[in-house]
Design a protein around this motif. Structure first.
Motif, PDB file in Angstrom:
ATOM      1  N   GLN B 109      73.966 -86.540  37.909  1.00 49.24           N
ATOM      2  CA  GLN B 109      75.355 -86.746  38.303  1.00 49.24           C
ATOM      3  C   GLN B 109      75.440 -87.408  39.665  1.00 49.24           C
ATOM      4  OE1 GLN B 109      77.603 -83.144  38.237  1.00 49.24           O
ATOM      5  NE2 GLN B 109      79.561 -84.220  38.109  1.00 49.24           N
ATOM      6  N   ASN B 111      78.753 -88.823  40.650  1.00 42.53           N
ATOM      7  CA  ASN B 111      80.133 -88.677  41.110  1.00 42.53           C
ATOM      8  C   ASN B 111      80.803 -87.625  40.243  1.00 42.53           C
ATOM      9  OD1 ASN B 111      80.724 -90.019  38.693  1.00 42.53           O
ATOM     10  ND2 ASN B 111      80.633 -92.007  39.734  1.00 42.53           N
ATOM     11  N   ALA B 112      82.104 -87.629  40.185  1.00 39.70           N
ATOM     12  CA  ALA B 112      82.814 -86.582  39.453  1.00 39.70           C
ATOM     13  C   ALA B 112      82.588 -86.687  37.960  1.00 39.70           C
ATOM     14  CB  ALA B 112      84.308 -86.637  39.768  1.00 39.70           C
ATOM     15  N   ALA B 113      82.281 -87.867  37.488  1.00 34.43           N
ATOM     16  CA  ALA B 113      82.125 -88.041  36.047  1.00 34.43           C
ATOM     17  C   ALA B 113      80.694 -87.740  35.635  1.00 34.43           C
ATOM     18  CB  ALA B 113      82.499 -89.465  35.653  1.00 34.43           C
ATOM     19  N   TYR B 114      80.512 -87.468  34.341  1.00 38.15           N
ATOM     20  CA  TYR B 114      79.186 -87.237  33.776  1.00 38.15           C
ATOM     21  C   TYR B 114      78.830 -88.423  32.890  1.00 38.15           C
ATOM     22  CZ  TYR B 114      80.461 -82.446  35.039  1.00 38.15           C
ATOM     23  OH  TYR B 114      80.878 -81.325  35.706  1.00 38.15           O
ATOM     24  N   SER B 130      84.729 -87.794  31.614  1.00 36.71           N
ATOM     25  CA  SER B 130      85.462 -87.528  32.853  1.00 36.71           C
ATOM     26  C   SER B 130      86.659 -86.641  32.566  1.00 36.71           C
ATOM     27  CB  SER B 130      85.903 -88.843  33.493  1.00 36.71           C
ATOM     28  OG  SER B 130      86.527 -89.665  32.538  1.00 36.71           O
ATOM     29  N   GLU B 131      87.091 -85.989  33.605  1.00 32.16           N
ATOM     30  CA  GLU B 131      88.228 -85.074  33.482  1.00 32.16           C
ATOM     31  C   GLU B 131      89.480 -85.738  34.009  1.00 32.16           C
ATOM     32  OE1 GLU B 131      87.399 -81.495  35.559  1.00 32.16           O
ATOM     33  OE2 GLU B 131      85.620 -81.040  34.359  1.00 32.16           O
ATOM     34  N   ARG B 132      90.516 -85.332  33.367  1.00 35.88           N
ATOM     35  CA  ARG B 132      91.810 -85.814  33.844  1.00 35.88           C
ATOM     36  C   ARG B 132      92.724 -84.598  33.880  1.00 35.88           C
ATOM     37  NH1 ARG B 132      94.327 -90.984  33.129  1.00 35.88           N
ATOM     38  NH2 ARG B 132      92.689 -91.607  31.688  1.00 35.88           N
TER      39      ARG B 132
END
Lengths: 294, 452
Positions: B109, B111-114, B130-132
């Motif tokens: 990882q 950054n925030a995304a996988y 990624s999360e939203r």
């Protein structure tokens, strides 16, 4: 040497199972799996080796072993220089001696232990032993250990004791169709059926064939039986992959040979044997490789 | 989707709990598309990805510890589900390309995304997960449903603002690496440089840059000039965990080659060759099949290699090429049944093997939903079973034993009673903790070793 003891399925079943797997893989979803088919082809090769070995062993076991042993022992006393002179006499005596007996056949190699009275059992086990003596062959080589059967006619000619210890394997290179014999650790290049080489050192192929053939001719049926047996083996092996394979050419060869009598046999035997064994072995090798190549 | 996820805590004498996500009612019929084909923890252990025969990827995320429900600590919940690959048809060769996910590999990882790589037989895809949790609201030119507004009805302007929303996890395909493999891809491996990866098929290994999809470098090619001379294929390849120039690949002949990419552009010439000579006394019709390596894994410390063939797991020291350091028998009692295993195709099963985080324990699967763990230091081994019947709440996983002959004890199972349709091919181990995930056909079992 492949240990077949633990296998509940015999070599022929394995061959058919393997061929079915290869056939099914061609219609499988996702295309042909190269890895799996390569592994199946290895099983096929192993099973084929064992199957052919068993076939030759079976042919061998059909013979009267005692006679063969005696004859073989006597053969070793054969003086290479007197071959031609003795032939004519031998034939008559051979016919008389072998009348009513199962004749031994010309094999392509000879393997025996010297002076073994209980030779039958020993030879059956000596076949695997022969394998152990030699190194594992390359995939393109095919090994045959055949008991040499021909010199029945020389029964009365030669003393029973045999001093020579014959240890011999014949290897056929499927690519070059060269037959190589390893005898007592020495390598000989010879042609398909040099049955009498055992224990006698190098002989000219022509002479050998003539002598061996002189013995065989006393039992023409056995020659054809042997060829037929080989053909059967060949047909069974090729039945899946060569449905249109015909041995009519071989059959016609045989017919013309027998038609021309003894002299015909004399001259054509070598060709016939070469054709038979070459075709048996070449065809087996060809379709096995063809299966892998896609 | 009839997928059952079981989470247990196993332990040697410790309490366990069980949690099921789907009712056990629909487990009777196993849909082929639900068969799990790969499992993989990410590098932190927070996420667990599974791929199945239907081309789907399901990602689980570990729950954060919460004081209110301490017994649910560390359980994995579904985080994201997406269709990674679809069935395709190659018109040129007239053959169908299966959508089954062969391998998933996570990228570390950044950054925030996988990010993960997933592959089927022909195509590798890079997915971003990624999360939203916020969405913009208050657009001027379109209303809340997304319909374009009539500009003449707009009388005032406003600035859209981000409003919180329910967490949504979305997966998008960021790269598609295709058209580089004639044969079936069996493995992928991300380089420690985090910029490149390799994809491996039966005869070739290709090197890719993660940013570039229209070009790849062929670094290993074992295709013979004449296919009739083919004697071996590549079965798996992996990058060294620390050395970005080193990778290893295993073959169907039971050998492993270590290659250095600095030596030449085409790494056909290996720099190390690992092979153990065959024992001639065990030669059988199936010697070639059972010596074919199905999985190769570097240890985390980079000093050892582990290989799995049909009956054994071997640990190799990278400094010793002529024989393995350790050999572990997984299910040697199958040696006498190779004929029937050949007939029912089980002999072609490709079992994976996995190291624990400290490289002290190795694990691999077997039949009857058994899996085996070998402790390299104590030389002890254990056989465990992944099954619902044995996984009651608060139950401790009991070691199993296969009876190989003679008198069968009460708890033992005889070789002939083994269910060969229940096989554990895919397993993965958390990178730091004693948490394992085991795929049994269409069921996923997650076991934790509860430490007081």
């Amino acid at each position: 040497m492949i240990n077949t003891m633990e296998c509940a399925v015999d070599a022929q079943s394995l061959i058919s199972i393997s061929l079915m797997k290869i056939h099914n893989s061609r219609t499988q979803r996702g295309g042909i799996k190269l890895h799996k088919n390569l592994l199946v082809s290895y099983v096929l090769r192993n099973a084929r080796q064992v199957y052919i070995k068993e076939k030759y062993a079976e042919i061998y076991r059909m013979q009267q072993y005692e006679e063969v042993m005696t004859v073989c022992n006597e053969i070793q006393e054969l003086n290479p220089l007197d071959l031609d002179a003795e032939d004519a006499d031998d034939e008559e005596q051979a016919r008389a001696a072998c009348c009513g007996e199962e004749a031994s056949l010309c094999g392509s190699a000879c393997h025996r232990d010297a002076a073994q009275p209980a030779a039958h059992a020993r030879t059956a086990s000596a076949l695997p032993g022969c394998e152990e003596d030699c190194k594992e062959p390359e995939p393109s080589y095919y090994r045959s250990c055949c008991m040499e059967a021909s010199p029945v006619s020389h029964c009365d000619q030669f003393p029973a004791n045999s001093s020579a210890h014959c240890n011999k394997t014949t290897v056929l290179d499927l690519d070059t169709h060269v037959v190589t014999t390893v005898e007592n650790g020495y390598l000989h290049q010879d042609c398909c059926c040099d049955a009498l080489q055992c224990g006698q050192g190098a002989q000219s192929p022509a002479k050998k064939r003539k002598v061996e053939f002189g013995c065989c001719v006393s039992d023409v049926e056995e020659v054809s039986d042997f060829t037929a047996a080989r053909k059967r083996a060949k047909r069974e092996d090729c039945s899946y992959s060569h449905p249109d394979y015909t041995d009519t050419s071989n059959i016609s060869n045989l017919i013309s040979i027998f038609g021309s009598g003894f002299s015909g046999l004399l001259s054509r035997q070598a060709d016939l044997e070469q054709i038979c064994s070459k075709q048996v072995l070449a065809s087996l090798g060809a379709w096995t490789r063809a299966i892998v190549a896609f | 989707m009839h997928r059952h996820i079981y989470q247990l805590q196993k332990g040697h004498g410790l309490c366990t709990s069980i949690l099921t996500f789907s009712p056990p009612l629909c487990s009777a019929s196993c849909v082929a598309a639900d068969i799990i084909s790969t499992v993989e923890f990410n590098s932190s252990g927070e996420l667990l990805a599974t791929g199945d025969k239907g081309g789907r990827v399901v990602v689980f995320q570990r729950e954060q510890e919460s004081k209110s429900q301490p017994q649910r600590r560390g359980e994995y919940n579904v985080y994201s589900t997406f269709q990674s690959h679809e069935p395709e048809f190659d018109y040129l060769k007239s053959l169908e390309i299966e959508e089954k996910i062969n391998k998933i590999k996570w990228l570390p990882q950044q950054n925030a995304a996988y990010f993960l790589l997933s592959t089927n037989d022909k195509t590798v895809k890079l997915w971003k997960i990624s999360e939203r949790d916020k969405r913009p609201e208050g657009y001027n030119l379109k209303d809340e449903d997304g319909r374009i507004r009539n500009p003449s009805t707009i009388t005032s302007l406003r600035v859209p603002v981000l409003q919180p929303m329910d967490l949504m996890v979305e997966a998008t395909a960021r790269r598609v690496f295709s058209n580089a493999h004639t044969y079936h891809i069996n493995s992928i491996s991300v380089n420690s440089d985090l910029q490149t990866f390799i994809s491996t098929d039966d005869l070739r290994v290709n090197l890719w840059n993660l940013e570039i999809t229209d070009r790849s470098f062929n670094i290993v090619d074992i295709k013979p000039a004449n296919m009739e001379e083919l004697t071996e294929v590549i079965t798996s390849a992996e990058f060294h965990p620390q050395q970005c120039h080193t990778f290893a690949y295993s073959s169907s002949k039971g050998s492993i080659r270590l290659c250095d990419m600095r030596q030449a552009a085409l790494c056909d010439k290996h720099c190390k060759y690992f092979e153990e000579p065959e024992d001639p006394s065990t030669r059988s019709f199936f010697s070639e099949i059972i010596s074919s390596i199905s999985d190769v894994k570097f240890s985390h410390n980079g000093r050892y290699l582990m290989t799995r063939d049909y009956l054994t797991v071997k640990v190799w020291d990278l400094q010793m090429e002529n024989k393995p350091l350790e050999t572990y028998q997984v299910h040697d009692y199958l040696r006498g049944k190779l004929c029937s295993l050949y007939e029912n195709d089980c002999i072609f099963d490709k079992f994976e093997c996995v190291w624990n985080g400290s490289d002290s324990v190795i694990m691999t699967g077997s039949y009857n939903n058994f899996f085996r763990m070998f402790d390299r230091n104590t030389k002890r081994d254990v056989t465990l079973e992944a099954s619902r019947e044995n996984s009651k709440p608060r139950a401790i996983l009991k070691p199993r034993k296969v009876c190989v002959g003679g008198k069968r004890r009460k708890d033992e199972i005889s070789v002939d009673s083994l269910d060969f349709s229940k096989k554990i091919l895919h397993t993965t181990w958390h990178p730091h903790e004693n948490i394992i995930a085991v795929a049994a056909t269409n069921n996923l079992y997650i076991f934790q070793d509860k430490v007081n």
